[in-house]
Structure formats: structure tokens, C-alpha cells
Design an enzyme around this catalytic site. Structure first.
Site, PDB file in Angstrom:
ATOM      1  N   LYS A 332     -27.729  34.993 -40.867  1.00 51.34           N
ATOM      2  CA  LYS A 332     -28.557  33.819 -40.892  1.00 51.34           C
ATOM      3  C   LYS A 332     -30.079  34.296 -41.863  1.00 51.34           C
ATOM      4  CE  LYS A 332     -27.584  30.542 -37.736  1.00 51.34           C
ATOM      5  NZ  LYS A 332     -27.836  30.109 -36.572  1.00 51.34           N
ATOM      6  N   ARG A 367     -23.260  34.822 -31.180  1.00 48.29           N
ATOM      7  CA  ARG A 367     -22.469  33.981 -31.875  1.00 48.29           C
ATOM      8  C   ARG A 367     -22.518  35.095 -32.832  1.00 48.29           C
ATOM      9  NH1 ARG A 367     -21.819  30.085 -35.478  1.00 48.29           N
ATOM     10  NH2 ARG A 367     -20.338  28.831 -36.313  1.00 48.29           N
TER      11      ARG A 367
END
Length: 390
Positions: A332, A367
Site C-alpha cells: 500500500k 491479505r
């Protein structure tokens, strides 16, 4: 349809080194009390502390907590007290003045309770959810798996690398992403889900639309992963309940198109917890078993770097929902901003740092895009830190 987690009204946050006395309680004491497990222990230290009743296991796992920060909400005020040892919290809760005995006991029980298997996966070790983006505009892989055959091959490679579940998405929810139609989303994900499920691979569908959920579950998916926590469309709750599916409930402030414009929180960890706790309650009321739910704080979804850091530092707070906790921090953008501006595929080290920090707070599901590397990092952490099998 509804939007997700509108910015809350501001409130004040006060800090207290000790537990407050004479606190004004609402009619529902449990509604004003939240506990953040701290004083975390692993390995033999955890086992000895639990045996001596100085600590409790975190979600029934190998990490134990020996203290808590108590969060007490009173109107537009939030008091953060502690951290204080468990024995002191229990004594405080039992006093007539606090009148919180039942609420404290319920919260502690939810934090400590062993979690049942999720989507058929036992949670006796960290479980990895491999990401397959069947989209042309994914932030993390730039459309590497947009073709069906490429997406199926990617899912199979992730399983070979050690993924326990494959999460297939057909709509990008990166910041600024525009929505696609349900028809486009179905066309992208159903052939991939069907092929992987035919291989016996556990699959979840990353979608917020009930019609896509229904089709994905019929194609063989075990679970749905919804960035709106089943709030985007009221039919989603019924869809998951009637099909007895599992669901990952994620927090997002706003929508993908606008979520990063100006996210606002007075206390991000607390507000994310309160939202997810309320969504778990809504799911249970709709007939979805609590054991079929997992919660995800939604790192980067309507949050700036300060919010992300605060949430990651207290991600153990989400154990208070009584559900397994999912972390999706892989690749991210906050990792690049906290480092040297690396692009998504060069953020492996930062992704592993976030995963290991979360594992030390008892997070069970991760994840990730880089499955083999994450599995290796968590295996070494487990061996050194006494976190159980990997």
C-alpha cells in the site's frame, strides 16, 4: 444503496494514567467500554503468565495480554485510561463505583476466546490470503492478471507459494477508482473463481455487490470480502446469510472515489473498532453466524498515514469484536510515503514489517501479494517468538 462509514462528528479525547472514578455511564455500560489488549507476551513468558492468571490468551492463540488500555465513551468525550494490569481492571470493574463488571467481563471474554475456523481454515497459525486482481487498473500490479488465463495462473502460483485462500476481485477500489457495472465485474471474476474452485482451491470474492456475491458463491467461492462491510447494498446481508457464507468486513470512510480527499477521525483506532463492532452486530442480527465473520481495519481506505499508523499500532483492539482479524497492508501507498517513495512492487520490506508487527498482536489472516516472502517472514517470527506452527 448506502455509502460507507461517513466521517463521524468530532469528539474530544482525554488521557488518564489510571482508571477513572465516578465515570458517568449511559444506560448500556457495554456500549461505552472498549478494551485494548496490551502488555503482550509470547512463547514461554506467555504460557507462564497465563498459567499464573497474570495474563489471558489473545483470541485463544500463542500471544497473551497482561494489561489493557480502557476506552470509555461519555457523550462527545472519549477517555483513554492506562495501560493497567488485568488484575487492576478486574478489581476496578467489580467496584460499585465503576458498575462495569459485566461489560468488562464480556469484553475480556471476547478478546480471549479461541476463534473457530474461518472459511474452512483453522486459525492455529497465520493464514495467508493471496490477492488476484482481475482488473486493468489495480494499484498493486498494474493489470498483470486482467486476462482470465493470467488470473487463474496467478492464483495457482500463489497457492504453490503457500496461500491458504485466494481473493479474486473484479473492481478496483484504489483511491480515486471509478465503479464498474455488476455485469463487467461478474465477467471478470466468475471464470477465475470457477477454475480455481474446480482445482479445490478455497476462494473468496472481493466485491461489494450482492448480485456478484451470489454468482461468485454459486461458482464455488467460500467467502466474500467486502470493502463496505456488507453495507453498500442492504441485500448483501441476506445474500451472505441465506447461503451460509463467510464474510470479511472491512472499514472504509467514504467511497473509493473520494475516500482519500480529506479523511477525518478524532481517534482512528477507536472509530474503526466501533464501526466494525456495529457491523458484526448487524450481521449477527441478520442471521450470519459470528464464527463466519472476520474484520479488516481497511488500511489506506479513507485514512491518512497518521491514521494508518495509529490503527496498526493498536490493531489488537479489533480482537474485542470476537472475530478473527484480517490485515491488508501489502504494497500500500503509505509504505512508500513512510520510506523513499517506492512504487508498489518495491514495497515488499515495508509490507513484511507491517505483517510481522500485526502478527505480534495476534492477527490471524493476512491479505498479501507476495505470499512466499510473507510466509517465510512469519515462519521465522513464529520460531523466534514462540508463535506456534506456521
Amino acid at each position: 444503496m448506502t455509502t460507507h462509514a461517513s466521517p463521524p462528528l468530532p469528539f474530544t479525547v482525554e488521557w488518564s494514567p489510571g482508571l477513572p472514578r465516578g465515570f458517568s455511564l449511559p444506560s448500556d455500560p457495554a456500549g461505552c467500554l472498549t478494551l485494548v489488549p496490551t502488555g503482550l507476551l509470547t512463547g514461554q513468558a506467555a504460557a507462564r503468565a497465563v498459567e499464573a492468571s497474570r495474563a489471558r490468551p489473545l483470541a485463544g492463540g500463542p500471544v497473551a495480554f497482561s494489561a489493557c488500555v480502557a476506552m470509555l465513551a461519555d457523550g462527545r468525550r472519549l477517555v483513554r485510561a492506562g495501560p493497567v494490569p488485568l488484575a487492576e481492571i478486574e478489581d476496578w470493574a467489580a467496584s460499585d463505583e465503576a458498575a462495569l463488571g459485566g461489560a468488562v467481563a464480556a469484553r475480556l471474554e471476547k478478546i480471549a476466546r479461541p476463534r473457530p475456523p474461518f472459511a474452512g481454515l483453522s486459525l492455529d497459525r497465520a493464514r495467508l490470503i493471496g490477492v488476484v486482481n482481475a482488473t486493468p487498473d489495480s494499484f498493486s500490479d498494474g493489470g498483470d492478471s486482467v486476462a482470465t488465463e493470467d488470473a487463474v495462473a496467478a492464483g495457482r502460483r500463489l497457492v504453490e507459494a503457500g496461500a491458504d485462500l485466494i481473493d479474486v476481485g473484479g473492481e478496483s477500489t484504489r483511491p480515486g477508482a471509478a465503479p464498474v457495472t455488476a455485469a463487467i465485474e461478474r465477467d471478470r471474476v466468475l471464470p477465475v473463481i470457477g477454475a480455481l474452485a474446480a482445482d479445490g482451491i478455497p476462494v473468496s470474492a472481493d466485491t461489494r455487490r450482492p448480485e456478484v456475491m451470489r454468482a461468485a458463491l454459486e461458482a464455488g467461492a467460500f467467502a466474500v470480502n467486502d470493502v463496505s462491510a456488507l453495507s453498500f447494498d442492504e441485500a448483501s446481508l441476506e445474500t451472505v446469510a441465506t447461503r451460509r457464507a463467510c464474510a470479511i468486513l472491512m472499514h472504509m470512510q467514504g467511497t473509493p472515489e473520494t475516500m482519500q480527499d480529506a479523511p477525518v477521525y478524532s481517534d482512528a483506532p477507536y472509530e474503526v473498532f466501533r464501526f466494525l463492532d456495529s457491523r458484526v452486530a448487524a450481521c449477527v442480527a441478520a442471521g450470519i453466524a459470528r464464527g463466519s465473520l472476520a474484520v479488516d481495519p481497511g488500511i489506506g481506505f479513507g485514512k491518512d498515514d497518521g491514521h494508518n499508523s495509529a490503527i496498526l499500532a493498536e490493531i489488537g483492539l479489533l480482537h474485542t469484536t470476537g472475530c478473527p482479524v484480517v490485515l491488508g497492508a501489502s504494497r500500500k501507498s503509505f509504505i512508500g510515503r513512510m520510506s523513499r517513495g517506492e512504487p508498489p512492487k518495491a514495497r515488499l520490506a515495508g509490507s513484511l514489517a507491517a505483517a510481522t508487527a500485526a502478527a505480534l498482536q495476534g492477527v490471524q489472516l493476512f491479505r498479501v501479494h507476495d505470499v512466499a516472502e510473507t510466509r517465510q517472514a512469519l515462519a521465522v517470527l513464529a520460531r523466534i517468538g514462540g508463535l506456534g506452527v506456521t
